[in-house]
Structure formats: structure tokens, C-alpha cells
Design a protein around this motif. Structure first.
Motif, short mmCIF file in Angstrom:
data_model
loop_
_atom_site.label_atom_id
_atom_site.label_comp_id
_atom_site.label_asym_id
_atom_site.label_seq_id
_atom_site.Cartn_x
_atom_site.Cartn_y
_atom_site.Cartn_z
N MET A 1 0.83 -1.19 0.00
CA MET A 1 0.00 0.00 0.00
C MET A 1 0.88 1.25 0.00
N LYS A 2 0.45 2.27 -0.72
CA LYS A 2 1.22 3.49 -0.83
C LYS A 2 0.35 4.72 -0.60
N ARG A 3 1.00 5.74 -0.02
CA ARG A 3 0.41 7.08 0.02
C ARG A 3 1.18 7.90 -1.01
N VAL A 4 0.45 8.49 -1.95
CA VAL A 4 1.09 9.25 -3.02
C VAL A 4 0.53 10.66 -3.05
N GLY A 5 1.43 11.65 -2.97
CA GLY A 5 1.04 13.04 -3.14
C GLY A 5 1.09 13.39 -4.62
N LEU A 6 0.09 14.12 -5.09
CA LEU A 6 -0.02 14.43 -6.51
C LEU A 6 -0.30 15.91 -6.72
N THR A 7 0.12 16.42 -7.86
CA THR A 7 -0.40 17.68 -8.37
C THR A 7 -1.05 17.40 -9.72
N LEU A 8 -2.16 18.06 -9.96
CA LEU A 8 -2.87 17.96 -11.23
C LEU A 8 -2.80 19.32 -11.90
N ASP A 9 -2.25 19.36 -13.10
CA ASP A 9 -2.02 20.61 -13.80
C ASP A 9 -2.64 20.53 -15.19
N ALA A 10 -3.60 21.43 -15.44
CA ALA A 10 -4.24 21.47 -16.75
C ALA A 10 -3.64 22.55 -17.64
N ALA A 11 -2.57 23.19 -17.19
CA ALA A 11 -1.80 24.16 -17.99
C ALA A 11 -2.67 25.26 -18.59
N GLY A 12 -3.56 25.80 -17.78
CA GLY A 12 -4.40 26.89 -18.24
C GLY A 12 -5.64 26.46 -18.99
N ARG A 13 -5.87 25.16 -19.12
CA ARG A 13 -7.04 24.65 -19.86
C ARG A 13 -8.09 24.08 -18.91
N GLU A 14 -8.12 24.60 -17.67
CA GLU A 14 -9.05 24.08 -16.67
C GLU A 14 -10.51 24.19 -17.10
N SER A 101 -12.68 6.50 -9.30
CA SER A 101 -13.83 5.74 -8.81
C SER A 101 -13.89 4.32 -9.35
N ARG A 102 -13.21 4.05 -10.46
CA ARG A 102 -13.19 2.69 -11.00
C ARG A 102 -12.22 1.78 -10.24
N SER A 103 -11.48 2.35 -9.29
CA SER A 103 -10.46 1.58 -8.58
C SER A 103 -10.68 1.71 -7.07
N PRO A 104 -9.95 0.88 -6.27
CA PRO A 104 -10.06 0.99 -4.81
C PRO A 104 -9.20 2.11 -4.22
N SER A 119 -3.58 20.07 -5.68
CA SER A 119 -2.73 19.15 -4.93
C SER A 119 -3.60 18.23 -4.09
N CYS A 120 -3.29 16.93 -4.12
CA CYS A 120 -4.09 15.99 -3.37
C CYS A 120 -3.24 14.79 -2.95
N THR A 121 -3.82 13.97 -2.09
CA THR A 121 -3.18 12.75 -1.63
C THR A 121 -4.08 11.58 -1.92
N VAL A 122 -3.52 10.49 -2.46
CA VAL A 122 -4.30 9.27 -2.67
C VAL A 122 -3.61 8.13 -1.94
N PHE A 123 -4.41 7.13 -1.57
CA PHE A 123 -3.87 5.98 -0.85
C PHE A 123 -4.48 4.72 -1.41
N GLY A 124 -3.66 3.69 -1.55
CA GLY A 124 -4.16 2.42 -2.04
C GLY A 124 -3.06 1.55 -2.57
N PRO A 125 -3.41 0.43 -3.24
CA PRO A 125 -2.39 -0.44 -3.83
C PRO A 125 -1.61 0.30 -4.90
N ALA A 126 -0.30 0.11 -4.91
CA ALA A 126 0.56 0.85 -5.85
C ALA A 126 0.13 0.65 -7.29
N ALA A 127 -0.21 -0.59 -7.67
CA ALA A 127 -0.59 -0.87 -9.06
C ALA A 127 -1.88 -0.14 -9.43
#
Length: 227
Positions: A1-14, A101-104, A119-127
Motif C-alpha cells: 500500500m502506498k500514500r502518493v502526493g499528486l499535483t494535477l495541472d491542466a496548464a491553463g485549460r481548466e 472511482s473505478r479503482s479501490p 494538490s491531493c493525496t491518494v492511498f491504495g495499492p501501488a498498481a
């Protein structure tokens, strides 16, 4: 199991994802926004935000967006407010939501909007996390900013400390116990929280150990239990 920090960037196309996404990330009147709680029901999305910015200008944005079906705003001090927004989702937004939502994989609140990215954090199986990242639709680009274990998930560290350990650490911090040079002693901490100096020293030692172990993703020892 992993905790992964992410940034989501739409490069001005939000705006291509959703007009509210564009407002939260790009509007100059929004200094900072945080999605605290949300729920998806069919083609609708309800989110409670904490927003730092001008409430009336934010209201004007909401009134102009056809996808906003309903909203409620409540002041939260000077230049800050809570916002409940009920949106009709768009196809690109549904694709973004479906990637998770299609995954755990679990998205751990809060989700932060600022500096042009989410910026967000997700947790779950690495795969499963990798599969979700692969499914993030264009124009959004997901970048991994941190990887850790369960103890690095927001909110988990707080549960590691007992109430008295937290009280002792907070008192020590406010008194200058951790300043360089040190401005307070464990006797000062003891007086602040109303206990014997030896007890305060024990709370500090155990609390510090738990915080360090959690920060390094090492589970605390079960020896001696929690006091």
C-alpha cells in the motif's frame, strides 16, 4: 500500500474540464481554496470548499456558470468563507472522477487549489494508483510529488499521539522548548500543562518518538502501550 502526493495541472485549460475547476484554480479573486468534503451522485457533484478570497466576486462567478445547479456561501472570518457548490458534471470531469472511482484508490481530503494546480493525496495499492494515473484524461497532467506509507496520510499522524502527548508537544512548541537556543525547559512545560516535571519529560520523549517514527513511516513500538 502506498500514500502518493499528486499535483494535477491542466496548464491553463481548466475550463475544458469544468468552469468551476477554472475558477478555483485560476480566478485572481481566489487566493486559496480547499475541497474538504464531496460526493458524486449520478451526473452531479456536491463539494464543500473553504475559500480564501472575496465572497461576493465568488458569488458572481457561481451565478454566471450554467453547470452550477445550487450553492450556499457562509463567511468564515475576514476574507474567507465556506462554499457548498452543487454542479452538473461535464464529460471531461466525469472522466477525471472515473479515473479514481473505478479503482479501490482513496482520495484523502483535503484537496488544495492554488498556484495554478490542484494538490491531493491518494492511498491504495501501488498498481491501482498507477492505473488511475494512467487514466487521467487530457489536458490534465498528474505529477507525483511524494510517496510514503499509511502514517504519512493526512490525519493519521494526529491519531498516533495520545491527548497528553499532544498537549505537552503543543505547550513545548509555544513556550520555545524547541527554539534554538532553547527558551523553556521541561519544567516550564510541566507547569503549563499541570503535571510533574518527570511526567512532562516522559510525554515529550514519547511524543517526539512517535512523531519521528511516523514521519519516517516506521510504526511505533507496542512496548509499554499508550499512556
Amino acid at each position: 500500500m502506498k500514500r502518493v502526493g499528486l499535483t494535477l495541472d491542466a496548464a491553463g485549460r481548466e475550463a475544458e474540464i469544468h468552469p468551476m475547476y477554472d475558477v478555483l484554480v485560476g480566478a485572481t479573486e481566489v487566493e486559496r481554496a480547499t475541497a474538504m468534503h464531496w460526493n458524486v451522485a449520478g451526473d452531479e457533484l456536491g463539494i464543500v470548499h473553504y475559500v480564501e478570497g472575496d465572497i461576493e466576486t465568488f458569488r458572481e462567478h457561481l451565478e454566471r456558470i450554467p453547470e452550477v445547479l445550487d450553492y450556499a456561501l457562509a463567511p468564515a472570518g475576514s476574507d474567507a468563507f465556506y462554499a457548498y457548490v452543487r454542479d452538473a458534471t461535464t464529460e471531461p470531469l466525469r472522466e477525471l472522477i472515473d479515473a479514481v472511482s473505478r479503482s479501490p484508490v482513496v482520495v484523502v481530503p483535503p484537496v488544495e487549489y492554488g498556484d495554478g494546480v490542484v494538490s491531493c493525496t491518494v492511498f491504495g495499492p501501488a498498481a491501482e494508483i498507477q492505473t488511475a494515473l494512467d487514466d487521467v484524461p487530457e489536458p490534465v497532467e498528474a505529477t507525483v510529488t511524494a510517496v510514503g506509507g499509511m502514517t504519512a496520510v493526512p490525519g493519521v499522524l494526529e491519531s498516533v499521539l495520545t491527548d497528553r502527548q499532544r498537549e505537552a508537544l503543543e505547550a513545548a512548541l509555544s513556550l520555545g522548548y524547541y527554539a534554538v537556543p532553547r527558551e523553556a525547559s521541561h519544567e516550564d512545560v510541566a507547569e503549563e500543562i499541570g503535571c510533574a516535571p518527570s511526567t512532562a519529560a516522559e510525554h515529550l520523549r514519547k511524543g517526539e518518538s512517535r512523531v519521528i517514527r511516523s514521519a519516517l513511516a516506521e510504526p511505533p513500538s507496542r512496548r509499554g502501550g499508550r499512556r
